[in-house]
Design a protein around this motif. Sequence first.
Motif, PDB file in Angstrom:
ATOM      1  N   ILE A  25     -42.780  38.669  14.096  1.00  3.67           N
ATOM      2  CA  ILE A  25     -41.614  39.548  14.213  1.00  3.67           C
ATOM      3  C   ILE A  25     -41.084  39.823  12.810  1.00  3.67           C
ATOM      4  O   ILE A  25     -40.920  38.903  12.008  1.00  3.67           O
ATOM      5  CB  ILE A  25     -40.508  38.885  15.067  1.00  3.67           C
ATOM      6  CG1 ILE A  25     -41.004  38.582  16.480  1.00  3.67           C
ATOM      7  CG2 ILE A  25     -39.243  39.727  15.090  1.00  3.67           C
ATOM      8  CD1 ILE A  25     -41.304  39.797  17.315  1.00  3.67           C
ATOM      9  N   ASP A  26     -40.801  41.091  12.515  1.00  2.00           N
ATOM     10  CA  ASP A  26     -40.209  41.444  11.232  1.00  2.00           C
ATOM     11  C   ASP A  26     -38.723  41.140  11.272  1.00  2.00           C
ATOM     12  O   ASP A  26     -37.982  41.693  12.083  1.00  2.00           O
ATOM     13  CB  ASP A  26     -40.419  42.935  10.930  1.00  2.00           C
ATOM     14  CG  ASP A  26     -41.882  43.287  10.734  1.00  2.00           C
ATOM     15  OD1 ASP A  26     -42.625  42.441  10.194  1.00  2.00           O
ATOM     16  OD2 ASP A  26     -42.271  44.402  11.116  1.00  2.00           O
ATOM     17  N   VAL A  27     -38.307  40.231  10.399  1.00  2.00           N
ATOM     18  CA  VAL A  27     -36.909  39.824  10.320  1.00  2.00           C
ATOM     19  C   VAL A  27     -36.351  40.340   8.996  1.00  2.00           C
ATOM     20  O   VAL A  27     -36.971  40.136   7.945  1.00  2.00           O
ATOM     21  CB  VAL A  27     -36.783  38.282  10.389  1.00  2.00           C
ATOM     22  CG1 VAL A  27     -35.343  37.830  10.237  1.00  2.00           C
ATOM     23  CG2 VAL A  27     -37.371  37.774  11.713  1.00  2.00           C
ATOM     24  N   PRO A  28     -35.220  41.019   9.039  1.00  2.00           N
ATOM     25  CA  PRO A  28     -34.650  41.533   7.787  1.00  2.00           C
ATOM     26  C   PRO A  28     -34.431  40.414   6.767  1.00  2.00           C
ATOM     27  O   PRO A  28     -34.100  39.277   7.128  1.00  2.00           O
ATOM     28  CB  PRO A  28     -33.305  42.131   8.232  1.00  2.00           C
ATOM     29  CG  PRO A  28     -33.494  42.449   9.681  1.00  2.00           C
ATOM     30  CD  PRO A  28     -34.412  41.379  10.208  1.00  2.00           C
ATOM     31  N   GLU A  29     -34.614  40.761   5.513  1.00  2.00           N
ATOM     32  CA  GLU A  29     -34.435  39.831   4.396  1.00  2.00           C
ATOM     33  C   GLU A  29     -33.088  39.119   4.492  1.00  2.00           C
ATOM     34  O   GLU A  29     -32.062  39.734   4.743  1.00  2.00           O
ATOM     35  CB  GLU A  29     -34.506  40.611   3.072  1.00  2.00           C
ATOM     36  CG  GLU A  29     -34.435  39.746   1.846  1.00  2.00           C
ATOM     37  CD  GLU A  29     -35.748  39.054   1.544  1.00  2.00           C
ATOM     38  OE1 GLU A  29     -35.697  37.961   0.961  1.00  2.00           O
ATOM     39  OE2 GLU A  29     -36.812  39.586   1.904  1.00  2.00           O
ATOM     40  N   GLY A  30     -33.147  37.792   4.318  1.00  2.00           N
ATOM     41  CA  GLY A  30     -31.924  36.993   4.298  1.00  2.00           C
ATOM     42  C   GLY A  30     -31.336  36.676   5.662  1.00  2.00           C
ATOM     43  O   GLY A  30     -30.281  36.055   5.747  1.00  2.00           O
TER      44      GLY A  30
END
Length: 163
Positions: A3-8
Amino acid sequence: MIIDVPEGRDPIEYVWGEMVPGIGTAASQFALAVYSHSTLGLREFEAARLRIAQINGCLFCQDWRTERDGVKVEEEFAEAVTDWRTTDLFDERTRLAAEYADRYALDHHNLDDEFWTRMLAHYTQAEAVELTMCLGSWLGFGRLNHVFGLDAVCVLPSHLENR
Protein backbone atom coordinates in the motif's frame (compact mmCIF):
# COMPACT_ATOMS: atom_id res chain seq x y z
CA MET A 1 4.29 -3.20 2.14
CA ILE A 2 2.18 -2.97 -1.01
CA ILE A 3 0.00 0.00 0.00
CA ASP A 4 1.33 3.45 -0.88
CA VAL A 5 1.42 5.48 2.32
CA PRO A 6 2.11 9.21 2.12
CA GLU A 7 5.52 10.30 3.38
CA GLY A 8 5.67 10.76 7.14
CA ARG A 9 2.34 9.03 7.77
CA ASP A 10 1.81 6.06 10.09
CA PRO A 11 0.85 3.13 7.80
CA ILE A 12 -1.63 1.62 10.25
CA GLU A 13 -3.40 4.90 10.96
CA TYR A 14 -3.50 5.70 7.24
CA VAL A 15 -4.82 2.35 6.04
CA TRP A 16 -7.20 1.68 8.94
CA GLY A 17 -8.36 5.25 9.50
CA GLU A 18 -8.16 7.24 6.28
CA MET A 19 -8.26 5.00 3.22
CA VAL A 20 -11.75 3.71 3.92
CA PRO A 21 -12.92 5.75 6.92
CA GLY A 22 -16.47 4.42 6.96
CA ILE A 23 -15.20 0.86 7.39
CA GLY A 24 -11.67 1.21 8.73
CA THR A 25 -12.63 3.22 11.80
CA ALA A 26 -15.37 0.75 12.74
CA ALA A 27 -13.02 -2.19 12.09
CA SER A 28 -10.39 -0.59 14.30
CA GLN A 29 -12.91 -0.08 17.09
CA PHE A 30 -13.99 -3.73 16.83
CA ALA A 31 -10.38 -4.95 16.84
CA LEU A 32 -9.66 -2.90 19.97
CA ALA A 33 -12.90 -4.02 21.67
CA VAL A 34 -11.70 -7.61 21.48
CA TYR A 35 -8.79 -6.67 23.75
CA SER A 36 -10.60 -4.16 25.95
CA HIS A 37 -13.80 -6.06 26.67
CA SER A 38 -13.00 -9.76 26.50
CA THR A 39 -14.03 -11.72 29.58
CA LEU A 40 -12.05 -14.79 28.53
CA GLY A 41 -9.12 -15.87 30.67
CA LEU A 42 -5.71 -14.72 29.48
CA ARG A 43 -4.44 -18.21 28.64
CA GLU A 44 -7.39 -19.23 26.47
CA PHE A 45 -7.50 -15.76 24.88
CA GLU A 46 -3.80 -15.97 23.99
CA ALA A 47 -3.99 -19.61 22.84
CA ALA A 48 -6.70 -18.73 20.35
CA ARG A 49 -5.11 -15.43 19.31
CA LEU A 50 -1.65 -16.93 18.80
CA ARG A 51 -3.01 -19.91 16.85
CA ILE A 52 -4.76 -17.52 14.44
CA ALA A 53 -1.56 -15.44 14.22
CA GLN A 54 0.42 -18.56 13.34
CA ILE A 55 -2.09 -19.56 10.67
CA ASN A 56 -2.29 -16.02 9.25
CA GLY A 57 1.48 -15.59 9.31
CA CYS A 58 1.05 -12.11 10.79
CA LEU A 59 4.51 -11.15 12.05
CA PHE A 60 3.33 -8.58 14.58
CA CYS A 61 0.56 -10.80 15.94
CA GLN A 62 2.99 -13.69 16.45
CA ASP A 63 5.34 -11.44 18.43
CA TRP A 64 2.61 -9.66 20.41
CA ARG A 65 1.67 -10.87 23.90
CA THR A 66 -1.51 -9.60 25.47
CA GLU A 67 -1.00 -8.22 28.94
CA ARG A 68 -3.64 -8.12 31.64
CA ASP A 69 -2.98 -6.47 34.98
CA GLY A 70 0.76 -6.72 34.36
CA VAL A 71 0.60 -10.44 33.51
CA LYS A 72 1.56 -12.09 30.21
CA VAL A 73 1.76 -15.75 29.27
CA GLU A 74 5.11 -17.49 29.78
CA GLU A 75 7.84 -17.38 27.12
CA GLU A 76 7.27 -20.99 25.97
CA PHE A 77 3.53 -20.43 25.47
CA ALA A 78 3.77 -19.73 21.71
CA GLU A 79 5.55 -23.02 21.11
CA ALA A 80 2.90 -24.78 23.19
CA VAL A 81 0.23 -23.21 20.95
CA THR A 82 1.95 -24.74 17.94
CA ASP A 83 1.80 -28.10 19.76
CA TRP A 84 -1.69 -27.55 21.19
CA ARG A 85 -2.70 -31.18 20.63
CA THR A 86 0.07 -32.63 22.82
CA THR A 87 1.44 -29.90 25.10
CA ASP A 88 1.18 -30.47 28.85
CA LEU A 89 1.14 -26.70 29.49
CA PHE A 90 -2.58 -26.34 28.70
CA ASP A 91 -5.68 -27.05 30.72
CA GLU A 92 -8.76 -28.20 28.81
CA ARG A 93 -10.16 -24.69 28.21
CA THR A 94 -6.86 -23.47 26.79
CA ARG A 95 -6.47 -26.54 24.57
CA LEU A 96 -10.04 -26.13 23.31
CA ALA A 97 -9.41 -22.45 22.54
CA ALA A 98 -6.39 -23.38 20.41
CA GLU A 99 -8.28 -26.23 18.75
CA TYR A 100 -11.25 -24.00 18.00
CA ALA A 101 -8.97 -21.33 16.51
CA ASP A 102 -7.27 -23.95 14.36
CA ARG A 103 -10.52 -25.46 13.14
CA TYR A 104 -12.27 -22.08 12.74
CA ALA A 105 -9.49 -20.87 10.45
CA LEU A 106 -8.72 -24.07 8.57
CA ASP A 107 -11.70 -26.45 8.77
CA HIS A 108 -14.82 -24.61 9.92
CA HIS A 109 -17.14 -26.82 7.86
CA ASN A 110 -16.20 -29.73 10.11
CA LEU A 111 -17.00 -28.21 13.50
CA ASP A 112 -19.22 -31.15 14.35
CA ASP A 113 -21.47 -32.17 17.24
CA GLU A 114 -18.60 -33.98 18.96
CA PHE A 115 -16.54 -30.79 19.01
CA TRP A 116 -19.44 -28.66 20.27
CA THR A 117 -20.22 -31.17 23.00
CA ARG A 118 -16.64 -30.88 24.27
CA MET A 119 -16.54 -27.11 23.78
CA LEU A 120 -19.80 -26.40 25.57
CA ALA A 121 -18.82 -28.66 28.46
CA HIS A 122 -16.06 -26.12 29.25
CA TYR A 123 -17.40 -22.83 27.84
CA THR A 124 -20.75 -21.16 28.31
CA GLN A 125 -22.65 -20.30 25.15
CA ALA A 126 -21.84 -16.62 25.74
CA GLU A 127 -18.13 -17.44 26.05
CA ALA A 128 -18.29 -19.48 22.83
CA VAL A 129 -19.87 -16.54 21.00
CA GLU A 130 -17.30 -14.14 22.48
CA LEU A 131 -14.41 -16.40 21.46
CA THR A 132 -15.88 -16.70 17.96
CA MET A 133 -16.08 -12.92 17.62
CA CYS A 134 -12.45 -12.68 18.75
CA LEU A 135 -11.45 -15.33 16.21
CA GLY A 136 -13.25 -13.47 13.44
CA SER A 137 -11.47 -10.25 14.31
CA TRP A 138 -8.03 -11.84 14.46
CA LEU A 139 -8.52 -13.93 11.34
CA GLY A 140 -9.82 -11.09 9.20
CA PHE A 141 -7.71 -8.22 10.43
CA GLY A 142 -4.50 -10.22 10.89
CA ARG A 143 -4.82 -11.41 7.31
CA LEU A 144 -5.52 -7.89 6.10
CA ASN A 145 -2.36 -6.65 7.80
CA HIS A 146 -0.30 -9.57 6.51
CA VAL A 147 -1.41 -9.52 2.87
CA PHE A 148 -0.72 -5.77 2.63
CA GLY A 149 2.58 -6.08 4.51
CA LEU A 150 1.36 -3.92 7.38
CA ASP A 151 2.27 -6.59 9.94
CA ALA A 152 5.90 -5.45 9.83
CA VAL A 153 4.84 -1.97 11.08
CA CYS A 154 1.66 -2.77 13.02
CA VAL A 155 1.17 -1.37 16.51
CA LEU A 156 -2.21 -1.40 18.23
CA PRO A 157 -3.28 2.24 18.76
CA SER A 158 -3.80 1.66 22.47
CA HIS A 159 -0.18 0.50 22.81
CA LEU A 160 1.67 3.24 20.93
CA GLU A 161 3.53 4.19 24.12
CA ASN A 162 5.26 0.78 23.94
CA ARG A 163 6.86 1.60 20.58
